[in-house]
Design an enzyme around this catalytic site. Structure first.
Site, mmCIF file in Angstrom:
data_model
loop_
_atom_site.group_PDB
_atom_site.id
_atom_site.type_symbol
_atom_site.label_atom_id
_atom_site.label_comp_id
_atom_site.label_asym_id
_atom_site.label_seq_id
_atom_site.Cartn_x
_atom_site.Cartn_y
_atom_site.Cartn_z
ATOM 1 N N GLY A 184 -3.749 13.708 13.610
ATOM 2 C CA GLY A 184 -4.822 13.091 14.387
ATOM 3 C C GLY A 184 -4.346 13.098 15.835
ATOM 4 C CB ALA A 213 -4.124 12.887 5.617
ATOM 5 C CG ASP A 267 -2.587 15.977 20.119
ATOM 6 O OD1 ASP A 267 -3.523 15.986 20.930
ATOM 7 O OD2 ASP A 267 -2.706 16.318 18.928
HETATM 8 O O1 RIB Z 1 -4.317 18.239 17.980
HETATM 9 C C1 RIB Z 1 -3.928 18.393 16.646
HETATM 10 C C2 RIB Z 1 -4.651 17.420 15.767
HETATM 11 O O2 RIB Z 1 -6.029 17.718 15.753
HETATM 12 C C3 RIB Z 1 -4.216 17.444 14.338
HETATM 13 O O3 RIB Z 1 -3.175 16.544 14.079
HETATM 14 C C4 RIB Z 1 -5.487 17.170 13.561
HETATM 15 O O4 RIB Z 1 -5.451 16.002 12.813
HETATM 16 C C5 RIB Z 1 -6.605 17.158 14.596
HETATM 17 O O5 RIB Z 1 -7.002 15.887 14.933
#
Ligand code: RIB
Length: 288
Positions: free
Chosen positions: A38, A11, A238
């Protein structure tokens, strides 16, 4: 082809702050929002939005049903996500007006996966990928198991930890680093990034673009970054990783996958948030 992603589910609590807090400072935020995040969940959503078939392997707590539902809504397969008796991981993320961030993370369920959850990897095949980051347990075991099945392994070395990288490196086919991580790894191991024993390496350099290095052929592909108005850089790496692995799994050339991933990441930084802010393939195609 399927991408199995062993990854964190958080979250994300976003605080819009006038500047990133200094040690000892108490700072009032101007706004707060919560969303799915995440590194793992973000990468699964990015890969699914890129059109890949994605199976997420992870864990949430009793309070995490909403996160599983959200991943499913984005087209991610969720049958390998366990709901366990440890609280869902969460992140408190401060974002300043320049879009820079500061993150405090509580891993919770992300570091408490059961080894039995890796059984799903016995269904993977040559041509499939296993995607990993550094916010869960079981990374090495998963990489070994996927390799045994003939799948390729992609590892996004974030958050950076040299011991974690070293442990998983012998099983990695594609290593994804940002420029800071590349410097840290090179210094810690005493070798140039180009000499790492990994078939493919990608280094993202923010405003300076991105580079793909094919170790076997010695080929290097560089692309420039797109110029965009930065709102929030959180989750850009990501987004890049998920789109890059999706592109390669769909048979794209490294250059085309790099351009796709880089454009997706550029679009993400124009939006606030993490998983919920990752652009669709059509939106990326429009910017390309
Ligand atoms: O890379 C960004 C992410 O890093 C975020 O969504 C946060 O949850 C951490 O894991």
């Amino acid at each position: 082809m399927t991408i199995y992603n062993l990854g964190s589910i958080n979250a994300d609590h976003f605080y819009a702050v006038p500047h990133l807090p200094a040690p000892g400072e108490t700072l009032a935020a101007m706004d707060v929002t919560t969303g799915l995040g995440g590194k793992g969940a973000n990468q699964s959503v990015a890969a699914a939005r890129a059109g890949a078939d994605v199976v997420h392997i992870g864990a949430v707590g009793p309070d995490g049903g909403w996160a599983i539902d959200r991943l499913a809504q984005y087209g991610v397969q969720t049958h390998a996500i366990a709901q366990i008796d440890t609280c869902t991981g969460h992140a408190n993320i401060c974002v300043d007006p320049q879009g820079e961030n500061l993150i405090v993370l509580y891993p919770g369920a992300n570091r408490a996966l059961g080894a039995d959850q890796l059984a799903v990897l016995d269904t993977c095949n040559p041509g499939d990928w296993l995607l990993l980051q550094n916010e869960t347990n079981l990374q090495v075991q998963a990489a070994e198991r996927a390799r045994t099945q003939g799948a390729q392994v992609a590892y996004s070395a974030a958050p950076f930890d040299v011991a974690a990288v070293q442990a998983v490196l012998p099983f990695v086919d594609l290593l994804l680093l940002n420029a800071v991580e590349a410097r840290q790894l090179s210094k810690a191991l005493g070798v140039a990034v180009t000499d790492l024993p990994v078939p493919q390496i990608v280094v993202t350099k923010g405003a300076d673009g991105a580079e793909w290095i094919g170790r076997d052929t010695g080929e290097t592909v560089s692309i420039p970054a797109q110029k965009v108005a930065v709102v929030d850089t959180t989750g850009a790496g990501d987004t890049f990783a998920g789109y890059m692995v999706a592109g390669l799994s769909q048979g794209m050339t490294p250059k085309d996958a790099l351009r796709l991933a880089s454009t997706a990441a550029a679009l993400k930084v124009t939006r606030a948030g993490t998983a919920d802010a990752i652009p669709t393939r059509d939106q990326v195609a429009a910017l390309l």
